[in-house]
Each structure stands twice: as structure tokens, then as C-alpha cells.
Design a protein around this motif. Structure first.
Motif, PDB file in Angstrom:
ATOM      1  N   PHE A 117       0.851  -1.195   0.000  1.00 30.90           N
ATOM      2  CA  PHE A 117       0.000   0.000   0.000  1.00 30.90           C
ATOM      3  C   PHE A 117       0.885   1.243   0.000  1.00 30.90           C
ATOM      4  N   THR A 118       0.275   2.370  -0.333  1.00 30.77           N
ATOM      5  CA  THR A 118       1.050   3.588  -0.586  1.00 30.77           C
ATOM      6  C   THR A 118       0.418   4.762   0.145  1.00 30.77           C
ATOM      7  N   CYS A 119       1.238   5.667   0.649  1.00 31.68           N
ATOM      8  CA  CYS A 119       0.702   6.889   1.253  1.00 31.68           C
ATOM      9  C   CYS A 119       0.033   7.708   0.149  1.00 31.68           C
ATOM     10  N   ALA A 120      -1.212   8.115   0.415  1.00 26.21           N
ATOM     11  CA  ALA A 120      -1.965   8.846  -0.615  1.00 26.21           C
ATOM     12  C   ALA A 120      -1.392  10.244  -0.824  1.00 26.21           C
ATOM     13  N   LYS A 121      -0.648  10.740   0.196  1.00 25.60           N
ATOM     14  CA  LYS A 121      -0.165  12.114   0.092  1.00 25.60           C
ATOM     15  C   LYS A 121       1.235  12.193  -0.528  1.00 25.60           C
ATOM     16  N   CYS A 122       2.197  11.399   0.016  1.00 20.12           N
ATOM     17  CA  CYS A 122       3.584  11.552  -0.469  1.00 20.12           C
ATOM     18  C   CYS A 122       4.042  10.393  -1.338  1.00 20.12           C
ATOM     19  N   GLY A 123       3.237   9.327  -1.440  1.00 20.59           N
ATOM     20  CA  GLY A 123       3.600   8.219  -2.334  1.00 20.59           C
ATOM     21  C   GLY A 123       4.551   7.201  -1.723  1.00 20.59           C
ATOM     22  N   ALA A 124       4.911   7.356  -0.430  1.00 26.10           N
ATOM     23  CA  ALA A 124       5.813   6.377   0.199  1.00 26.10           C
ATOM     24  C   ALA A 124       5.166   4.989   0.158  1.00 26.10           C
ATOM     25  N   GLY A 125       5.986   3.965  -0.128  1.00 25.08           N
ATOM     26  CA  GLY A 125       5.454   2.610  -0.275  1.00 25.08           C
ATOM     27  C   GLY A 125       5.632   1.789   0.993  1.00 25.08           C
ATOM     28  N   TYR A 126       4.624   0.990   1.330  1.00 27.77           N
ATOM     29  CA  TYR A 126       4.663   0.137   2.532  1.00 27.77           C
ATOM     30  C   TYR A 126       4.151  -1.260   2.187  1.00 27.77           C
ATOM     31  N   HIS A 127       4.262  -2.169   3.194  1.00 28.59           N
ATOM     32  CA  HIS A 127       3.743  -3.528   3.021  1.00 28.59           C
ATOM     33  C   HIS A 127       3.193  -4.026   4.351  1.00 28.59           C
ATOM     34  N   ASP A 128       2.057  -4.745   4.288  1.00 33.79           N
ATOM     35  CA  ASP A 128       1.402  -5.232   5.506  1.00 33.79           C
ATOM     36  C   ASP A 128       2.343  -6.048   6.386  1.00 33.79           C
ATOM     37  N   THR A 129       3.230  -6.829   5.762  1.00 34.34           N
ATOM     38  CA  THR A 129       4.120  -7.710   6.524  1.00 34.34           C
ATOM     39  C   THR A 129       5.576  -7.240   6.500  1.00 34.34           C
ATOM     40  N   PHE A 130       6.050  -6.856   5.305  1.00 31.32           N
ATOM     41  CA  PHE A 130       7.494  -6.638   5.144  1.00 31.32           C
ATOM     42  C   PHE A 130       7.945  -5.208   5.429  1.00 31.32           C
ATOM     43  N   LYS A 131       7.033  -4.263   5.365  1.00 34.42           N
ATOM     44  CA  LYS A 131       7.454  -2.873   5.613  1.00 34.42           C
ATOM     45  C   LYS A 131       6.275  -2.090   6.170  1.00 34.42           C
ATOM     46  N   LYS A 132       6.002  -2.334   7.476  1.00 38.83           N
ATOM     47  CA  LYS A 132       4.861  -1.658   8.110  1.00 38.83           C
ATOM     48  C   LYS A 132       5.240  -0.208   8.423  1.00 38.83           C
ATOM     49  N   THR A 133       4.224   0.627   8.627  1.00 41.00           N
ATOM     50  CA  THR A 133       4.520   1.983   9.110  1.00 41.00           C
ATOM     51  C   THR A 133       4.965   1.843  10.568  1.00 41.00           C
ATOM     52  N   LYS A 134       5.799   2.773  11.037  1.00 39.73           N
ATOM     53  CA  LYS A 134       6.300   2.675  12.425  1.00 39.73           C
ATOM     54  C   LYS A 134       5.134   2.804  13.401  1.00 39.73           C
ATOM     55  N   VAL A 135       4.252   3.765  13.149  1.00 41.61           N
ATOM     56  CA  VAL A 135       3.024   3.910  13.952  1.00 41.61           C
ATOM     57  C   VAL A 135       1.874   3.465  13.056  1.00 41.61           C
ATOM     58  N   ALA A 136       1.069   2.526  13.564  1.00 38.00           N
ATOM     59  CA  ALA A 136       0.002   1.973  12.725  1.00 38.00           C
ATOM     60  C   ALA A 136      -0.887   3.068  12.156  1.00 38.00           C
ATOM     61  N   GLY A 137      -1.084   3.055  10.850  1.00 34.36           N
ATOM     62  CA  GLY A 137      -2.016   3.989  10.216  1.00 34.36           C
ATOM     63  C   GLY A 137      -1.465   5.379   9.977  1.00 34.36           C
ATOM     64  N   VAL A 138      -0.153   5.598  10.240  1.00 32.30           N
ATOM     65  CA  VAL A 138       0.434   6.924  10.025  1.00 32.30           C
ATOM     66  C   VAL A 138       1.675   6.792   9.142  1.00 32.30           C
ATOM     67  N   CYS A 139       1.734   7.592   8.089  1.00 37.77           N
ATOM     68  CA  CYS A 139       2.882   7.522   7.187  1.00 37.77           C
ATOM     69  C   CYS A 139       4.161   7.983   7.900  1.00 37.77           C
ATOM     70  N   ASP A 140       5.226   7.195   7.825  1.00 34.03           N
ATOM     71  CA  ASP A 140       6.518   7.540   8.456  1.00 34.03           C
ATOM     72  C   ASP A 140       7.070   8.845   7.897  1.00 34.03           C
ATOM     73  N   LYS A 141       6.850   9.055   6.609  1.00 33.94           N
ATOM     74  CA  LYS A 141       7.525  10.182   5.937  1.00 33.94           C
ATOM     75  C   LYS A 141       6.801  11.506   6.122  1.00 33.94           C
ATOM     76  N   CYS A 142       5.444  11.494   5.985  1.00 36.18           N
ATOM     77  CA  CYS A 142       4.752  12.797   5.983  1.00 36.18           C
ATOM     78  C   CYS A 142       3.643  12.894   7.024  1.00 36.18           C
ATOM     79  N   GLY A 143       3.382  11.797   7.766  1.00 32.82           N
ATOM     80  CA  GLY A 143       2.391  11.862   8.840  1.00 32.82           C
ATOM     81  C   GLY A 143       0.948  11.718   8.383  1.00 32.82           C
ATOM     82  N   SER A 144       0.745  11.548   7.073  1.00 27.16           N
ATOM     83  CA  SER A 144      -0.631  11.410   6.575  1.00 27.16           C
ATOM     84  C   SER A 144      -1.262  10.117   7.092  1.00 27.16           C
ATOM     85  N   ARG A 145      -2.590  10.103   7.206  1.00 28.47           N
ATOM     86  CA  ARG A 145      -3.290   8.892   7.639  1.00 28.47           C
ATOM     87  C   ARG A 145      -4.069   8.265   6.487  1.00 28.47           C
ATOM     88  N   GLU A 146      -3.822   8.781   5.292  1.00 26.66           N
ATOM     89  CA  GLU A 146      -4.551   8.240   4.136  1.00 26.66           C
ATOM     90  C   GLU A 146      -3.634   7.394   3.272  1.00 26.66           C
TER      91      GLU A 146
END
Ligand code: AMP
Length: 216
Positions: free
Chosen positions: A128-157
Motif C-alpha cells: 500500500f502507498t501513502c496517498a499524500k507523499c507516495g511512500a510505499g509500505y507492506h502489511d508484513t514486510f514494511k509496516k509503518t512505524k506507527v500503525a495507520g500513520v505515514c513515516d515520511k509525511c504523517g498522513s493517515r490516508e
């Protein structure tokens, strides 16, 4: 420098392209991104491509060649670039060769990202991808540090690609093996293929690619 990234869906082409472009001052031309933008904007190309993409099939060579030619034409004449997700057929490879020749440009490298089919479905369906800055994540292999919050820009979308589901992935892999894998031989015959181990850690893959790109 002009570089093609070749590998199955989920191999990490987009992720690595982002890293390589910063390091080498390149721009990434991703036909998948161009098509998704066209679908979102409801252009003619988007209308023609949507159902094909949802089915995991390949959009026509005619459309792809036209959008790549246009995208390359918009670049500064000496700007280096990475082709991500293109070419996917021999006809596209021939056409891109002709487009580069017409502009007096040379293809420097084709990097094959080798990944076993067995891990691709899990890799793709979890991303899945941050809707605001485009940072890429993965449910298992690359989770956000805080659930539901983008590491890079803080967006919740966040967004998920509609074609990143198990059924479509199956069709996309089939298309890769039938239509795109033959390009490995195509570029091998031209002495351009270098392989990296796409199963390795993200940072290690980047290091392997940097080695390929700085070797000559
Ligand atoms: P991608 O983002 O590269 O995984 O592409 C997503 C979808 O867009 C693919 O499954 C195809 O339907 C379409 N697509 C992207 N690039 C190409 C291409 N070079 N040739 C044909 N179809 C493409």
C-alpha cells in the motif's frame, strides 16, 4: 544514463527506481504510473486501458509506445532516465530502440531483477502507498512505524492498487512469463543484461544495482 528495469510484477522495480534516480540524477518513466494517471483523469488512453489493467493483461503496444515516446520527448535532450515496467513485449523493445536512435540516445543498461514467483503474490497483495507523499509500505514486510500513520509525511490516508489482488496478480505473472521474459534473451544477445538478486534485502538490492551502474 538510460536504464531499463526488467522483472516480474512485485520484483521491486518501482522501489529501486526511486532510490537509483536520486543517486544518479535520473528520472523514472513508469508506464504503469502514466496509465494509472490517465485512468484517474479519464483521458482517452485511460478509458481504453482501464479494463485491460483490471484484468492483469497488457495494454496495447500502440498505446504504450505512444506514451513512452511522448514522455521521452518532454525530457531535456541529455536527461538520463529509468524505464520502469517498459518494455514488456518484443515489439515495445524494438520501438523503444527506434525512439532512442531517433533522438541520438543510447541504452546503457538493462537490469534484471530476479525474484522467485512463489514470493511475488504475497509481496504484491500486501502493498500500500501513502496517498499524500507516495511512500510505499507492506502489511508484513514494511509496516509503518506507527500503525495507520505515514513515516515520511504523517498522513493517515493510504491507497491500494485495484490490480494488486490475488486473481489479477495471477494474470499479471502469466503475462510476464509469456510476453516479457523473452526480453531477457533479447537484451542478453545485445550484451546489455545485468542481473541482481531481487530476493535480497531492499538496501542490498540497491547496492548491487549501484555496483552495476558504476562498473563501466
Ligand atoms: P505496473 O505498474 O508496471 O505493474 O503496470 C500496471 C498495469 O499497467 C499492467 O498490469 C498492464 O496492464 C499495464 N501496463 C503497464 N506498463 C505496460 C507495458 N509496458 N505494456 C503493456 N501494459 C502495461
Amino acid at each position: 544514463m538510460i536504464l531499463i528495469l526488467l522483472g516480474p510484477p512485485g520484483a521491486g522495480k518501482g522501489t529501486q527506481a526511486k532510490r537509483i534516480e536520486e543517486r544518479f540524477g535520473l528520472l523514472t518513466l513508469s508506464t504503469g504510473d502514466m496509465l494509472r494517471t490517465a485512468v484517474r483523469e479519464g483521458t482517452d488512453v485511460g478509458k481504453r486501458a482501464k479494463a485491460v489493467m483490471d484484468a492483469g493483461k497488457l495494454v496495447s503496444d500502440e498505446i504504450i509506445v505512444a506514451i513512452v515516446d511522448e514522455a521521452i520527448g518532454r525530457l531535456e535532450p541529455t536527461q538520463g532516465f529509468i524505464l520502469d515496467g517498459v518494455p514488456r513485449t518484443t515489439a515495445q523493445a524494438d520501438a523503444i530502440g527506434a525512439i532512442l536512435e531517433k533522438r541520438g540516445r543510447t541504452l546503457d543498461h538493462v537490469i534484471e531483477m530476479k525474484v522467485d514467483d512463489t514470493v511475488l503474490t504475497e509481496r504484491i497483495t500486501g502493498r500500500f502507498t501513502c496517498a499524500k507523499c507516495g511512500a510505499g509500505y507492506h502489511d508484513t514486510f514494511k509496516k509503518t512505524k506507527v500503525a495507520g500513520v505515514c513515516d515520511k509525511c504523517g498522513s493517515r490516508e493510504f491507497t491500494r492498487r485495484s490490480d494488486d489482488n490475488a486473481d489479477t496478480v495471477k494474470a499479471r505473472l502469466k503475462a510476464y512469463h509469456a510476453e516479457t521474459a523473452p526480453l531477457l534473451d533479447y537484451y542478453r544477445q545485445r550484451g546489455l543484461i545485468r542481473a541482481v538478486d531481487g530476493m535480497a534485502e531492499i538496501d542490498q538490492v540497491t547496492r548491487q544495482m549501484e555496483q552495476v551502474l558504476t562498473r563501466n
